[in-house]
Design a protein around this motif. Structure first.
Motif: not given
Lengths: 136, 136
Positions: A1-2, A7, A11, A125, A134, B89-91, B101-102, B104, B109-111, B114-115, B117
């Motif tokens: 997890m990041i 994040k 953002k 990646i 993004l 890497l992201l919930p 994501c609260e 978001c 969501c921009s990110i 890629v996560f 992938t």
DNA sequence: AATAAATCCTATAAACTTTATAGGAATTAG
DNA sequence: CTAATTCCTATAAAGTTTATAGGATTTATT
């Protein structure tokens, strides 16, 4: 997890990339409110990004933040390493934050190999994805 | 980064796979000393692995641990999820531990992309690597 | 029945990391 | 001189990680 911090950084940079054609620098307060990031926490993040030359800043009235290099040349690997440290899943497999595993003889380490593979794929990646991409 | 606990789990299982043809179960004390893992901590780990049917255990004298399914059918994803939780890497990108994501809005969501992938690539490596393959 | 040896369980705690918040100092434009 | 911004340091609350302590329970053996 990041981390949430990371994040927030991604953002914030994405927000800046989206607004990169403005004639004036962008305030941390604007990013904080638009992206829902605690203001003081965001200030610390932006300062870190400035310290590593991703951003530049101006203090005082009409101050704010700008990119120090074009956002299509800022890759996720760079941002994530600055904020969170290693991308690899094991210290002994990290390129930028290598640390030996204490009681683990590395020549015969059973788990090292597969985590090197994961690291390589992940880097390929994240290292080819720019902040600018993004936005698009 | 995976936790030390997760590394211990992988090391312990690899040790067991290396010794899978023994006629008697393996003691936690042997694994602990051979792999340099704190004994009580290891016990907790092995119990977790037993709780999810990766291992089976016997109490009492001549007790110990065995595999509950062949180690070439135990994949790293399963072990890592039990011990560390999400691999993504992201919930909001996790298959097994999804959490929104609260602040978001995910559609925009921009990110996220890629996560996803990264997650897919990571899962394809860790999900095709068995404990047994770490021995060979 | 007693003993030894193993797993099982709960509670606790030390150390560390994350996620902020507070309060102001320094700088700059107007 | 004032307002508005970044910059800096210290602090703290909450959460996570990494254990340790102390026994309870089970089983094989004698």
């Amino acid at each position: 997890m990041i981390s949430k911090k990371c994040k927030y950084a991604l953002k914030a940079l994405t927000f800046m990339a989206k607004n990169k054609d403005r004639s004036t620098p962008i305030f941390s307060s604007e990013i904080a409110s638009k992206e829902g990031i605690p203001k003081k926490f965001l200030e610390a993040i932006l300062r870190e990004l400035r310290n590593v030359q991703i951003l530049q800043s101006r203090r005082g009235k009409n101050g704010g933040y700008r990119f120090n290099k074009p956002p299509n040349e800022i890759y996720l690997t760079e941002v994530m390493r600055v904020i969170d440290g290693p991308i690899a899943l094991l210290p002994c497999v990290s390129l930028n934050y290598y640390a030996p595993c204490e009681a683990c003889e590395e020549n015969v380490c059973s788990i090292k190999g597969v985590f090197e593979t994961v690291r390589n794929e992940t880097l390929s990646i994240l290292g080819n994805t720019s902040i600018q991409s993004l936005v698009n």
